[in-house]
Write a protein that holds these residues in place. Structure first.
Motif, mmCIF file in Angstrom:
data_model
loop_
_atom_site.group_PDB
_atom_site.id
_atom_site.type_symbol
_atom_site.label_atom_id
_atom_site.label_comp_id
_atom_site.label_asym_id
_atom_site.label_seq_id
_atom_site.Cartn_x
_atom_site.Cartn_y
_atom_site.Cartn_z
ATOM 1 N N GLY A 8 0.782 -1.228 0.000
ATOM 2 C CA GLY A 8 0.000 0.000 0.000
ATOM 3 C C GLY A 8 0.811 1.275 0.000
ATOM 4 N N GLY A 9 2.115 1.163 0.121
ATOM 5 C CA GLY A 9 2.942 2.351 0.085
ATOM 6 C C GLY A 9 3.001 2.930 -1.318
ATOM 7 N N GLY A 15 -1.312 16.238 1.824
ATOM 8 C CA GLY A 15 -2.750 16.280 2.015
ATOM 9 C C GLY A 15 -3.475 15.036 1.542
ATOM 10 N N GLY A 16 -2.767 14.176 0.848
ATOM 11 C CA GLY A 16 -3.379 12.969 0.328
ATOM 12 C C GLY A 16 -3.487 11.861 1.363
ATOM 13 N N SER A 17 -3.963 10.722 0.906
ATOM 14 C CA SER A 17 -4.191 9.579 1.797
ATOM 15 C C SER A 17 -3.602 8.309 1.202
ATOM 16 N N LEU A 18 -3.228 7.411 2.092
ATOM 17 C CA LEU A 18 -2.796 6.070 1.719
ATOM 18 C C LEU A 18 -3.312 5.099 2.770
ATOM 19 N N ARG A 19 -3.500 3.869 2.362
ATOM 20 C CA ARG A 19 -3.888 2.824 3.304
ATOM 21 C C ARG A 19 -2.886 1.700 3.216
ATOM 22 N N LEU A 20 -2.167 1.505 4.283
ATOM 23 C CA LEU A 20 -1.197 0.417 4.331
ATOM 24 C C LEU A 20 -1.869 -0.844 4.862
ATOM 25 N N SER A 21 -1.447 -1.964 4.334
ATOM 26 C CA SER A 21 -1.926 -3.258 4.806
ATOM 27 C C SER A 21 -0.753 -4.102 5.275
ATOM 28 N N CYS A 22 -1.008 -4.918 6.249
ATOM 29 C CA CYS A 22 -0.014 -5.864 6.759
ATOM 30 C C CYS A 22 -0.695 -7.223 6.811
ATOM 31 N N ALA A 23 -0.360 -8.061 5.842
ATOM 32 C CA ALA A 23 -0.980 -9.378 5.747
ATOM 33 C C ALA A 23 -0.084 -10.428 6.402
ATOM 34 N N GLN A 112 8.825 -6.553 5.936
ATOM 35 C CA GLN A 112 10.000 -6.077 5.216
ATOM 36 C C GLN A 112 9.947 -4.583 4.930
ATOM 37 N N GLY A 113 8.796 -3.983 5.148
ATOM 38 C CA GLY A 113 8.655 -2.549 4.976
ATOM 39 C C GLY A 113 8.037 -2.154 3.651
ATOM 40 N N THR A 114 7.342 -1.045 3.667
ATOM 41 C CA THR A 114 6.784 -0.461 2.451
ATOM 42 C C THR A 114 7.068 1.039 2.484
ATOM 43 N N ARG A 115 7.510 1.559 1.362
ATOM 44 C CA ARG A 115 7.957 2.953 1.325
ATOM 45 C C ARG A 115 6.803 3.892 1.049
ATOM 46 N N VAL A 116 6.740 4.960 1.836
ATOM 47 C CA VAL A 116 5.763 6.021 1.646
ATOM 48 C C VAL A 116 6.520 7.320 1.384
#
Length: 120
Positions: A8-9, A15-23, A112-116
């Motif tokens: 999700g990164g 001002g925007g939005s993101l939704r990260l998921s961790c499965a 392992q990480g996701t970059r935002v």
């Protein structure tokens, strides 16, 4: 052994939005504590949010009112909804799972990480 995979990164404007998921590869039901951390180059990994098995949540002051952590035990997934993003939110975000101790959360599993990246 449980594996955690973040997704999700990406790149978003201020001002925007993101939704990260961790499965998780297995059940997260037994994890008393799950959390999100973030890290930028040259800095220590810092806690962003935590959620317990009972639904208690806590946030870093820098993200309060903008980020929301949640978990779906049936889907073995944890989320981080990030709104009103700022350039200072730019980081690699990691999810973690473990247990609560008297000294706070003890995380045994990390993703392992996701970059935002938040552009100004």
């Amino acid at each position: 052994q449980v594996q955690l995979v973040e997704s999700g990164g990406g790149l978003v404007q201020t001002g925007g939005s993101l939704r990260l998921s961790c499965a998780a590869s297995g059940s997260i039901f037994s994890f008393n504590a799950m959390g999100w951390y973030r890290q930028t180059p040259g800095k220590q990994r810092e806690p962003v949010a935590i959620i317990t098995s009972g639904g208690y949540t806590s946030y870093a002051d820098s993200v309060k009112g903008r980020f929301t952590i949640s978990r779906d035990n049936a889907e073995n997934t944890m989320y981080l909804q990030m709104n009103s993003l700022k350039p200072e939110d730019t980081a690699v975000y990691y999810c973690a799972a473990g247990s609560l101790t008297r000294n706070g959360p003890q995380y045994d599993y990390w993703g392992q990480g996701t970059r935002v990246t938040v552009s100004s």
